[in-house]
Design an enzyme around this catalytic site. Structure first.
Site, PDB file in Angstrom:
ATOM      1  N   GLY A 142       0.700  -0.884   0.080  1.00  0.00           N
ATOM      2  CA  GLY A 142      -0.111  -0.020  -0.110  1.00  0.00           C
ATOM      3  C   GLY A 142       0.810   0.944  -0.003  1.00  0.00           C
ATOM      4  N   ILE A 169      -9.082  -0.856  -4.373  1.00  0.00           N
ATOM      5  CA  ILE A 169      -9.372  -0.852  -5.359  1.00  0.00           C
ATOM      6  C   ILE A 169     -10.437   0.115  -5.725  1.00  0.00           C
ATOM      7  CG2 ILE A 169      -8.321  -0.277  -7.571  1.00  0.00           C
ATOM      8  CD1 ILE A 169      -5.883  -1.462  -5.706  1.00  0.00           C
ATOM      9  N   GLN A 344     -22.958  12.992  18.664  1.00  0.00           N
ATOM     10  CA  GLN A 344     -22.907  13.499  19.718  1.00  0.00           C
ATOM     11  C   GLN A 344     -24.492  14.120  20.078  1.00  0.00           C
ATOM     12  OE1 GLN A 344     -21.691  11.095  22.521  1.00  0.00           O
ATOM     13  NE2 GLN A 344     -22.509  11.474  24.377  1.00  0.00           N
ATOM     14  N   GLU A 371      -5.046   6.587   1.223  1.00  0.00           N
ATOM     15  CA  GLU A 371      -4.060   7.364   0.042  1.00  0.00           C
ATOM     16  C   GLU A 371      -2.905   7.590   1.214  1.00  0.00           C
ATOM     17  OE1 GLU A 371      -4.862   9.812  -2.556  1.00  0.00           O
ATOM     18  OE2 GLU A 371      -6.745   9.083  -2.766  1.00  0.00           O
TER      19      GLU A 371
END
Length: 397
Positions: A142, A169, A344, A371
């Site tokens: 990666g 992908i 919340q 990324e």
């Protein structure tokens, strides 16, 4: 013409041309008419219809920074970031698909493709006719491209044959053209030689759409390459450097997705806090809620400025690895905090799928991983700082 840059985005003024502003107004209209009404259905179906990408292509969203001579809009990265941000306010899944298509697949082909490869890819990749995917990630690869196990072997006549397995992908099963990263041997330093290849859809064997926690409508895929034909993209062995250059641009897109999700979550929190009553008072009259809203606004404005800085540098063509990592790191982590506070503030309602706040919360989490994880961004930033400090010390001697 209505000005897209509202008060909270006023820092972007001066960095967007009149043509870009007109384009962004069309993006806003497209998001309101062709995205917002259908986002919930896409989430349930875990799929975005192909026709949506074709409409986006006709608008110019599939080739925002691609030169006009190749069919793109030729705009700067500030306009690109704002366009992705606007789509993400309504659909993080569509925004991340469009961002990956632009920065990774199209960006890599644009930067390293030959004139013949450009003629093959453009304008179909930018007018919505084709979708593009960028395939680096595998089980051991990666951010570490050295872990790539997919192989490419050169055959007689300059033909290349690829074998391997790719996962996570974006648009992997649906893309018409893919940029596939593969190993082409061993370099003189003993390390793997990594190269990039153009591979057509007919050459891949789809495995499955990966079931993800967030961004469920996004096409996140696994596929195999079995004696797949490919064309070398760029110089042999240039894969890692080209990949890093693409990721610099890609991180601006991910940061922009974070901005859109965070703004949508904060707007929802403001609306709920202004209408919901507890103990005879509106929620926004309680100081605890006020402070949460203030923290959200501060973090979002800071994130906007960091993304703008990276976008300006990218448009100018200078190096911006550190700035893109800073923007991506801060914007992604800020978006997660903002979406968490928004959930919340909504209390039990926020945790249901009756309203989109829990989707914003789930979708934002991917930006801290995809990324380059937050940890990778900290590595990039710290290395840049240390290198600059070492150079400063050396010059002072």
């Amino acid at each position: 013409m209505i000005d897209l840059l509202t008060d909270e985005q006023s820092m972007w003024r001066g960095h967007v041309t009149r043509a870009e502003s007109a384009f962004l107004e069309k993006v806003r209209a497209f998001a309101a008419s062709d995205v917002a009404p259908f986002t919930d259905q896409w989430e349930r179906d875990e799929e975005i219809p192909r026709g949506v990408f074709r409409k986006a292509g006709r608008l110019g969203l599939m080739g925002v920074t691609v030169p006009g001579r190749l069919g793109g809009r030729g705009f700067g990265y500030a306009a690109y970031a704002l366009a992705i941000r606007e789509i993400a306010r309504h659909s993080g899944a569509l925004a991340i698909d469009i961002a990956a298509h632009n920065a990774l697949a199209v960006g890599h082909i644009l930067a390293q493709g030959s004139p013949a490869q450009h003629r093959k890819a453009f304008p179909r990749l930018v007018d919505g006719t084709w979708l593009g995917a960028w395939a680096l990630t595998e089980s051991e690869a990666g951010s570490d491209s050295g872990g790539v196990l997919t192989t490419a072997a050169e055959r007689p006549g300059g033909r290349w044959e690829l074998n391997g397995f790719k996962r996570f992908i974006t648009l992997g099963r649906t893309a018409d053209m893919l940029v596939v990263i593969a190993t082409t041997g061993t370099g003189t330093d003993g390390r793997k030689e990594i190269s990039a290849f153009l591979v057509e859809k007919s050459q891949i064997r789809p495995v499955r759409k990966v079931p993800t926690s967030g961004l469920r409508a996004s096409e996140t895929s696994e596929f195999r390459l079995v004696r797949a034909r490919g064309q070398l993209l760029g110089r042999r062995g240039s894969g890692p450097a080209a990949a890093l250059a693409c990721l610099d641009k890609g991180r601006i897109g991910v940061a922009a997705v974070s901005l859109g999700l965070a703004r949508a979550a904060l707007d929802a929190a403001l609306g709920h806090a202004g209408s919901r009553r507890q103990f005879g008072k509106r929620l926004n009259e309680f100081q605890a809620i006020q402070f949460m809203l203030a923290d959200c606004e501060v973090e979002l404005r800071a994130a906007e400025l960091l993304v703008l800085d990276a976008a300006i540098r990218a448009t100018r063509g200078g190096r911006h690895s550190k700035e893109s990592s800073v923007a991506k790191l801060y914007a992604s982590e800020a978006a997660s905090r903002i979406c968490n506070r928004a959930l919340q503030i909504h209390g039990g309602y926020g945790y249901t799928r009756d309203i989109p706040v829990e989707r914003f919360w789930r979708d934002a989490r991917l930006s801290e991983i995809g990324e380059g994880s937050s940890e990778i961004q900290r590595m990039v930033i710290s290395r840049a700082l240390i290198k600059a400090a070492d150079q400063s010390l050396a010059s002072a001697r």
